[in-house]
Design a protein around this motif. Structure first.
Motif: not given
Length: 232
Positions: A134-135, A139-142, A147-153
């Motif tokens: 759920y958590l 952090v997923g799209d939408g 804005s906390a997303q990292l490219a590879n993790y």
């Protein structure tokens, strides 16, 4: 705009949590929060550690269950919050946090090394896994923490935006923004809690302040050769 969308998402999630709280008794809510360590000292090696504030269930008024479900009517320290997310990362087992990982002499010999001490099982491994799933959506799209997303993790976490409580009342127009994160979401190594007091301007939400700050901190940790993380 994005801020309006974030506010709408937060409002709808708060309503959902308030409705869910109707299925629990005050005692059940209280015991669930205490299981994660809220309302009692986390046990770090620091004098006069704050215990936060969590009233006994027999003192709750008619609005308390909904308020608590939305994150109001009780108070936690950043260390307690990080430890609680550490329990979710650790398959449901709450550990005693520490301020010192190890002590070495000038030659590099380890004189002391902290060994994690389990406090209690807060939730089952299955519930902890579901919570991480759920958590991760947050952090997923939408999500509010996009804005906390990292490219590879993959990251899992939850944003928070709350009115500040001071002088016995909530202060209109003054907020505490936060983001608690687990990295990486699939094989956790770190639990983090970022808290900002009274961010200014219209973009005061945790998702637009604390979340990108967390991403920057993780990026710096990944770029450093001295950080205690496994990059595999």
């Amino acid at each position: 705009g994005n801020v309006t969308l974030a506010g709408a998402i937060k409002y709808s999630s708060n309503i959902a949590m308030a409705k869910f709280s109707e299925r629990l008794t005050p005692t059940e809510q209280f015991e669930a929060l205490r299981a994660f360590g809220f309302g009692s000292p986390a046990g770090v090696e620091f004098p006069s550690e704050a215990r936060g504030e969590l009233r006994m269930p027999h003192l709750w008024d008619s609005y308390a269950k909904a308020s608590v479900a939305m994150g109001y009517a009780f108070a936690v320290t950043p260390v307690q919050l990080a430890a609680a997310y550490g329990a979710i990362a650790n398959d449901g087992v709450l550990l005693t946090p520490t301020l010192v990982r190890e002590i070495r002499d000038p030659g590099g010999k380890v004189l002391y090394q902290h060994r994690p001490e389990p406090v209690r099982r807060a939730v089952s491994p299955a519930v902890a896994t579901r919570l991480r799933e759920y958590l991760q959506l947050v952090v997923g799209d939408g999500g509010t923490a996009e804005s906390a997303q990292l490219a590879n993790y993959p990251i899992a976490g939850k944003t928070g935006t709350a009115l500040r409580y001071d002088g016995g009342r909530y202060q209109d127009g003054h907020y505490t923004a936060s983001f608690a994160a687990i990295w990486p979401a699939d094989q956790p190594q770190l639990a983090m809690a970022v808290k900002l007091d009274d961010p200014r301007g219209s973009r005061y939400y945790g998702g637009t302040t604390a979340a990108p700050m967390t991403r920057a901190m993780l990026q710096e940790a990944l770029a450093s050769r001295r950080s205690a993380i496994d990059r595999r």
